[in-house]
Design an enzyme around this catalytic site. Sequence first.
Site, PDB file in Angstrom:
ATOM      1  CG  ASP A 227      -1.949   1.023   1.302  1.00  0.00           C
ATOM      2  OD1 ASP A 227      -2.816   1.002   0.429  1.00  0.00           O
ATOM      3  OD2 ASP A 227      -1.934   1.881   2.214  1.00  0.00           O
ATOM      4  CD  GLU A 283      -2.149   2.277  -3.573  1.00  0.00           C
ATOM      5  OE1 GLU A 283      -3.219   2.852  -3.783  1.00  0.00           O
ATOM      6  OE2 GLU A 283      -1.483   2.473  -2.534  1.00  0.00           O
TER       7      GLU A 283
HETATM    8  C1  NOJ Z   1      -4.471   2.927  -0.890  1.00  0.00           C
HETATM    9  C2  NOJ Z   1      -5.628   2.038  -0.622  1.00  0.00           C
HETATM   10  O1  NOJ Z   1      -5.922   1.324  -1.781  1.00  0.00           O
HETATM   11  C3  NOJ Z   1      -6.756   2.916  -0.174  1.00  0.00           C
HETATM   12  O2  NOJ Z   1      -7.967   2.220  -0.107  1.00  0.00           O
HETATM   13  C4  NOJ Z   1      -6.388   3.532   1.140  1.00  0.00           C
HETATM   14  O3  NOJ Z   1      -7.395   4.436   1.527  1.00  0.00           O
HETATM   15  C5  NOJ Z   1      -5.057   4.282   1.048  1.00  0.00           C
HETATM   16  N1  NOJ Z   1      -4.066   3.546   0.340  1.00  0.00           N
HETATM   17  C6  NOJ Z   1      -4.504   4.562   2.418  1.00  0.00           C
HETATM   18  O4  NOJ Z   1      -4.043   3.376   2.996  1.00  0.00           O
END
Ligand code: NOJ
Length: 565
Positions: A227, A283
């Site tokens: 993440d 991500e």
């Molecule tokens: C990316 C995640 O996919 C999202 O859902 C989240 O709100 C943010 N990161 C913060 O962790």
Amino acid sequence: MSAVNPSLETVRDGASADAPRAAEAGLAWWADAIIYQIYPRSFADANGDGIGDLPGITSRLPYLKRLGVDALWLSPFYKSPQADAGYDVADYRVVDPLFGTLEDFDRLLHEAHGLGIKVIVDLVPNHTSDEHAWFRAALQSPPGSAERARYLFRDGRGENGELPPNNWQSVFGGAAWSRAPGDRHWYLHLFDGKQPDLNWDNPQVRAEFEDVLRFWLDRGVDGFRVDVAHGLVKDSELPDAEQRKENRVLVGPMWDQDGVHEIYRAWHRILDQYPGERMMVAEAWVTPQERLTHYIRSDEMQQAFNFDYLLLENWDAGTFKSVIDASLSLAAEVSATTTWVTSNHDVVRAPSRYGLSRPGAHPKGIDAAGEQPNEALGLRRARALALLTLALPGSAYIYQGEELGLPEHTTLEARYRQDPMFIRTHGADIGRDGCRVPLPWRADAPSLGFGPGDRSWLPQPATYAHYTVDRQEGVAGSTLELYRQMLRLRREHALGKGQLRWVDTDRDLLVFDNGDVRVLINFGTQTRALPAGGQILLSSEPLKEPSKLPGNTAAWLTGSCPSSS
Ligand code: NOJ
């Protein structure tokens, strides 16, 4: 094989040669994998509390096996106050009772592996929950203490420190700083106030996450979705910076700093110590796309989500072609393979996006007051897009419900909305609840079969009754059966391991070969000719005439296609 058509011979020979080459090259499982994203709270609810859980997922593994996916990515199911639906982790080694127990996780993993399905889990290293033991200790400790040094605490500005240390804004709206109750310090949170950012310059933070990785690797997970992979390291000066978007991506001194890569190199070494091919997927919302390749260098992560593809704003052949070309060539430069993504839990679902007058018109959600997508057009385009996406070489991600053609819930009332983005902006940004609504499994059941009773943490729109699994299963032409066929044919023709060769493109049409499959996608509204002699393997809509490809439709062909249509 037709001896009359030499161009087909070339294509076919290429394909039959490609597959053994890929095997010889020892392509890892993830290189061409179909990875299905499960958002646990909305997938299947076994205990009837209205929130999906791990036993619910386990009970649906045969469905996923039948769909034909290679792996699952589970969004967070760890102990959490759920301020950001679990992306606010209070304990990285504990399953939140909402979702079950560690034994439930082990069972899920064991059964998935028994079916030949890999499992990757979400790792949230940029921030913890404010209810994590470390943050609690930090608040109870004075400024300057070791406990505070694990986070980014700073003195405020202004005469009495009453102003935040800099002007950074939270991704979810409002200031990125909150005051530590009762003292002079502020703490940084790039997301919600309940998600304090960790200080990745602190060796304890690094050691802790290496240990968390080992904890899940020891249990047998096949990898991690990382993440906010572009956010862990900030410019150490924490300079003022205006919120700025380039190519639809936030840029600034808190994002994509070169220092993050050392962290991923260390993690890569840990994964290497485990048998099997463990992997990480980043991500990372970065721009330009060249920057993304840094995350997938051979000693870092194995994959990164292709957000350039996800964020395409125009429904036209040229836009898609240029992103496809750039994605393939950039990944090849670092000897990686690319990924393809069209939906996830953070963006408006593809059938609704592509049913808008402009697909990128509502990046922050849709509500009843906004433009309502054209449902039929959006679904038709999403099905055509799936035929394009799943014919591309590389790995593809499918977000739960995508295989049902599920649209966004675009009329969800404000009182149900839980996304911190909605809350922090007082509804100015509608947020992501609309793509997170519990899945519809059975048309005649309460909660559409999501759980045993009628509870569902977000209400399902009435239209979801048309999209249930039971209404689509075994029904020729349904989106579910289309996905099942696509995944089967993709595997049979080794498309994920193949190579793309453009045959023809114009404003409305893309035509390419991948192995022995010719792929055509008609982005326009005019009917186009299909190549004579080709045998239709699959089309995104029923074809009234086998020689014609209607608008917003795609087809896979094999057989005697001429080299140019
Ligand atoms: C990316 C995640 O996919 C999202 O859902 C989240 O709100 C943010 N990161 C913060 O962790």
